[in-house]
Design a protein around this motif. Structure first.
Motif, PDB file in Angstrom:
ATOM      1  N   GLY A   1       0.773  -1.232   0.000  1.00  0.00           N
ATOM      2  CA  GLY A   1       0.000   0.000   0.000  1.00  0.00           C
ATOM      3  C   GLY A   1       0.804   1.280   0.000  1.00  0.00           C
ATOM      4  O   GLY A   1       0.314   2.319  -0.444  1.00  0.00           O
ATOM      5  N   TYR A   2       2.050   1.220   0.493  1.00  0.00           N
ATOM      6  CA  TYR A   2       2.846   2.439   0.621  1.00  0.00           C
ATOM      7  C   TYR A   2       4.288   2.111   0.253  1.00  0.00           C
ATOM      8  O   TYR A   2       4.959   1.356   0.944  1.00  0.00           O
ATOM      9  CB  TYR A   2       2.746   2.973   2.045  1.00  0.00           C
ATOM     10  CG  TYR A   2       3.490   4.269   2.288  1.00  0.00           C
ATOM     11  CD1 TYR A   2       3.275   5.381   1.476  1.00  0.00           C
ATOM     12  CD2 TYR A   2       4.390   4.384   3.339  1.00  0.00           C
ATOM     13  CE1 TYR A   2       3.952   6.579   1.714  1.00  0.00           C
ATOM     14  CE2 TYR A   2       5.060   5.575   3.590  1.00  0.00           C
ATOM     15  CZ  TYR A   2       4.838   6.662   2.775  1.00  0.00           C
ATOM     16  OH  TYR A   2       5.507   7.841   3.008  1.00  0.00           O
ATOM     17  N   VAL A   3       4.756   2.703  -0.855  1.00  0.00           N
ATOM     18  CA  VAL A   3       6.072   2.384  -1.404  1.00  0.00           C
ATOM     19  C   VAL A   3       6.959   3.624  -1.384  1.00  0.00           C
ATOM     20  O   VAL A   3       6.567   4.692  -1.867  1.00  0.00           O
ATOM     21  CB  VAL A   3       5.957   1.856  -2.847  1.00  0.00           C
ATOM     22  CG1 VAL A   3       7.340   1.520  -3.421  1.00  0.00           C
ATOM     23  CG2 VAL A   3       5.056   0.620  -2.894  1.00  0.00           C
ATOM     24  N   VAL A   4       8.149   3.471  -0.826  1.00  0.00           N
ATOM     25  CA  VAL A   4       9.119   4.566  -0.752  1.00  0.00           C
ATOM     26  C   VAL A   4      10.451   4.071  -1.312  1.00  0.00           C
ATOM     27  O   VAL A   4      10.942   3.011  -0.913  1.00  0.00           O
ATOM     28  CB  VAL A   4       9.306   5.051   0.698  1.00  0.00           C
ATOM     29  CG1 VAL A   4      10.443   6.055   0.790  1.00  0.00           C
ATOM     30  CG2 VAL A   4       8.014   5.655   1.229  1.00  0.00           C
ATOM     31  N   TYR A   5      11.030   4.836  -2.238  1.00  0.00           N
ATOM     32  CA  TYR A   5      12.341   4.495  -2.792  1.00  0.00           C
ATOM     33  C   TYR A   5      13.334   5.607  -2.461  1.00  0.00           C
ATOM     34  O   TYR A   5      13.208   6.727  -2.946  1.00  0.00           O
ATOM     35  CB  TYR A   5      12.263   4.306  -4.305  1.00  0.00           C
ATOM     36  CG  TYR A   5      13.590   3.905  -4.924  1.00  0.00           C
ATOM     37  CD1 TYR A   5      14.106   2.628  -4.728  1.00  0.00           C
ATOM     38  CD2 TYR A   5      14.332   4.815  -5.671  1.00  0.00           C
ATOM     39  CE1 TYR A   5      15.326   2.259  -5.278  1.00  0.00           C
ATOM     40  CE2 TYR A   5      15.553   4.449  -6.223  1.00  0.00           C
ATOM     41  CZ  TYR A   5      16.042   3.171  -6.024  1.00  0.00           C
ATOM     42  OH  TYR A   5      17.262   2.809  -6.558  1.00  0.00           O
ATOM     43  N   LYS A   6      14.253   5.297  -1.575  1.00  0.00           N
ATOM     44  CA  LYS A   6      15.291   6.242  -1.155  1.00  0.00           C
ATOM     45  C   LYS A   6      14.707   7.611  -0.783  1.00  0.00           C
ATOM     46  O   LYS A   6      15.160   8.653  -1.247  1.00  0.00           O
ATOM     47  CB  LYS A   6      16.351   6.368  -2.242  1.00  0.00           C
ATOM     48  CG  LYS A   6      17.119   5.061  -2.462  1.00  0.00           C
ATOM     49  CD  LYS A   6      18.266   5.208  -3.430  1.00  0.00           C
ATOM     50  CE  LYS A   6      19.052   3.905  -3.529  1.00  0.00           C
ATOM     51  NZ  LYS A   6      20.199   4.003  -4.461  1.00  0.00           N
ATOM     52  N   GLY A   7      13.681   7.568   0.049  1.00  0.00           N
ATOM     53  CA  GLY A   7      13.070   8.781   0.572  1.00  0.00           C
ATOM     54  C   GLY A   7      11.944   9.364  -0.263  1.00  0.00           C
ATOM     55  O   GLY A   7      11.247  10.274   0.182  1.00  0.00           O
ATOM     56  N   LYS A   8      11.729   8.843  -1.467  1.00  0.00           N
ATOM     57  CA  LYS A   8      10.694   9.378  -2.354  1.00  0.00           C
ATOM     58  C   LYS A   8       9.475   8.463  -2.366  1.00  0.00           C
ATOM     59  O   LYS A   8       9.592   7.271  -2.629  1.00  0.00           O
ATOM     60  CB  LYS A   8      11.239   9.518  -3.774  1.00  0.00           C
ATOM     61  CG  LYS A   8      10.230  10.075  -4.769  1.00  0.00           C
ATOM     62  CD  LYS A   8      10.823  10.169  -6.167  1.00  0.00           C
ATOM     63  CE  LYS A   8       9.807  10.699  -7.172  1.00  0.00           C
ATOM     64  NZ  LYS A   8      10.372  10.765  -8.545  1.00  0.00           N
ATOM     65  N   GLU A   9       8.304   9.021  -2.098  1.00  0.00           N
ATOM     66  CA  GLU A   9       7.065   8.242  -2.163  1.00  0.00           C
ATOM     67  C   GLU A   9       6.738   7.924  -3.620  1.00  0.00           C
ATOM     68  O   GLU A   9       6.645   8.825  -4.452  1.00  0.00           O
ATOM     69  CB  GLU A   9       5.907   9.018  -1.537  1.00  0.00           C
ATOM     70  CG  GLU A   9       6.047   9.237  -0.041  1.00  0.00           C
ATOM     71  CD  GLU A   9       4.863   9.987   0.548  1.00  0.00           C
ATOM     72  OE1 GLU A   9       4.086  10.582  -0.239  1.00  0.00           O
ATOM     73  OE2 GLU A   9       4.715   9.983   1.777  1.00  0.00           O
ATOM     74  N   LEU A  10       6.545   6.639  -3.904  1.00  0.00           N
ATOM     75  CA  LEU A  10       6.266   6.222  -5.286  1.00  0.00           C
ATOM     76  C   LEU A  10       4.851   5.699  -5.484  1.00  0.00           C
ATOM     77  O   LEU A  10       4.327   5.764  -6.599  1.00  0.00           O
ATOM     78  CB  LEU A  10       7.253   5.118  -5.713  1.00  0.00           C
ATOM     79  CG  LEU A  10       8.715   5.509  -5.904  1.00  0.00           C
ATOM     80  CD1 LEU A  10       9.502   4.300  -6.395  1.00  0.00           C
ATOM     81  CD2 LEU A  10       8.852   6.659  -6.893  1.00  0.00           C
ATOM     82  N   HIS A  11       4.249   5.171  -4.430  1.00  0.00           N
ATOM     83  CA  HIS A  11       2.940   4.532  -4.600  1.00  0.00           C
ATOM     84  C   HIS A  11       2.189   4.571  -3.281  1.00  0.00           C
ATOM     85  O   HIS A  11       2.751   4.288  -2.228  1.00  0.00           O
ATOM     86  CB  HIS A  11       3.139   3.079  -5.052  1.00  0.00           C
ATOM     87  CG  HIS A  11       1.869   2.281  -5.130  1.00  0.00           C
ATOM     88  ND1 HIS A  11       0.932   2.471  -6.127  1.00  0.00           N
ATOM     89  CD2 HIS A  11       1.384   1.295  -4.332  1.00  0.00           C
ATOM     90  CE1 HIS A  11      -0.065   1.622  -5.955  1.00  0.00           C
ATOM     91  NE2 HIS A  11       0.184   0.904  -4.875  1.00  0.00           N
TER      92      HIS A  11
END
Length: 257
Positions: A68-78
Motif C-alpha cells: 500500500g505504501y512504497v518509498v524508494y530512497k526517501g521518495k514516495e512512489l505509490h
C-alpha cells in the motif's frame, strides 16, 4: 537472467522469532549492495514498525503495508488506501461481532477498542509500540491497512460480506485487511515500473501467506526454511531457516554472492 533488485520480507525472513536480524544476514545484504544490486524491504508492516530494522540492515527503500505504501530512497512512489465505504462496512460488521480493529495510517496507528486483550497479544508478538486509542481515526486519516482481531473460527463472515476487502491471517488472533486487489506484488510492480525494471530481474524472499503473490511475480521467488507450508508451492527455491543463514544461502543460490 541478471538480477538487479532483491525484496525481503521482515518477520520470519530478515528477523528471527525474537525480531533480531542475524549478523550473517546483515553482512550478506552489505555484500549484495557492493555488487550494485538494490535491497528493498517488502512487508506487511507499516514504516513506523521497521525504521530501526531497516537502518540496521542498511536498506533505504521499502514496499510496506502489504503493497500500500512504497518509498524508494526517501521518495514516495505509490500509495493505496482502503475506500471509506469499505472501512465503514468493516467497522459495522466487526462491531456486531465484538471484534477489535486497529487502523494503520502511514505515520501512526490506533485501535477502536481500548485495552482489548487480542490487540495486546497480537501486537506484543511484533515487539513494537502498542497502538493508541482513537475509535474514529479511520474517518480522519488515509488508512492503508487494518488489523482485524478475531480467531480463525470467527472469520468466515468477513470475506462473504465484504467482497471489496481481502483478509490475510498473520497471527492466531489477527488478520491483515486490505483492498481485494492489494498485495505486496502490487507495490513491487509499482516500484519496478518506476525503476524501469522487469519482474524477471527481481528476487524476493518470504515466509508467510502474504508473500504468495510476491514470489509468483518475480523472476526468482525464495521461501525461507521456516515458511508457512502453504507458501512453498509458490516458491522457486526453499532456502534454510532465518537463523540458519537463510538470507545468505538464498542469495548464494541466486548467484548474487
Amino acid at each position: 537472467m541478471a538480477y538487479k533488485i532483491v525484496f525481503f520480507d521482515i518477520d520470519g525472513t530478515l528477523v528471527d522469532e525474537e525480531k533480531r536480524i542475524p549478523p550473517d544476514a546483515i553482512e550478506a545484504i552489505r555484500r549484495l549492495k557492493e555488487t550494485g544490486v538494490e535491497p528493498v524491504i517488502a512487508t506487511g508492516r507499516a514504516p513506523y514498525f521497521f525504521k530501526k530494522l531497516a537502518e540496521e540492515a542498511g536498506i533505504e527503500s521499502w514496499v510496506s503495508l502489504n503493497g500500500g505504501y512504497v518509498v524508494y530512497k526517501g521518495k514516495e512512489l505509490h500509495q493505496r488506501t482502503i475506500p471509506l465505504a469499505d472501512l465503514e462496512k468493516l467497522v459495522e460488521l466487526s462491531s456486531r461481532q465484538g471484534h477489535a480493529l486497529v487502523f494503520e495510517g502511514k505515520s501512526s496507528y490506533f485501535a477502536n477498542q481500548e485495552g482489548h486483550p487480542s490487540v495486546f497479544e497480537a501486537v506484543e508478538s511484533l515487539k513494537v509500540e502498542h497502538p493508541g486509542f482513537q475509535a474514529d481515526f479511520w474517518k480522519t486519516e488515509g488508512i492503508y491497512q487494518v488489523f482485524l482481531h478475531c480467531e480463525s473460527h470467527e472469520e468466515h463472515e468477513y470475506p462473504s460480506e465484504l467482497p471489496g476487502l481481502r483478509f490475510v491471517r498473520w497471527h492466531a488472533k489477527a488478520m491483515d485487511v486490505l483492498p481485494s486487489t492489494g498485495s505486496k506484488a502490487e507495490g513491487i510492480q509499482a516500484l519496478l515500473d518506476a525503476l524501469g525494471l522487469k519482474p524477471e530481474e527481481a528476487v524476493a524472499f518470504g515466509d508467510g501467506l502474504n508473500d504468495k503473490e510476491m514470489l509468483e511475480l518475480v523472476g526468482l521467488g525464495i521461501a525461507m526454511g521456516n515458511s508457512h507450508p502453504e507458501l512453498l508451492p509458490y516458491a522457486d527455491y526453499v532456502t534454510t531457516r532465518v537463523e540458519e543463514g537463510g538470507v545468505r544461502n538464498g542469495l548464494v543460490y541466486a548467484g548474487l554472492l
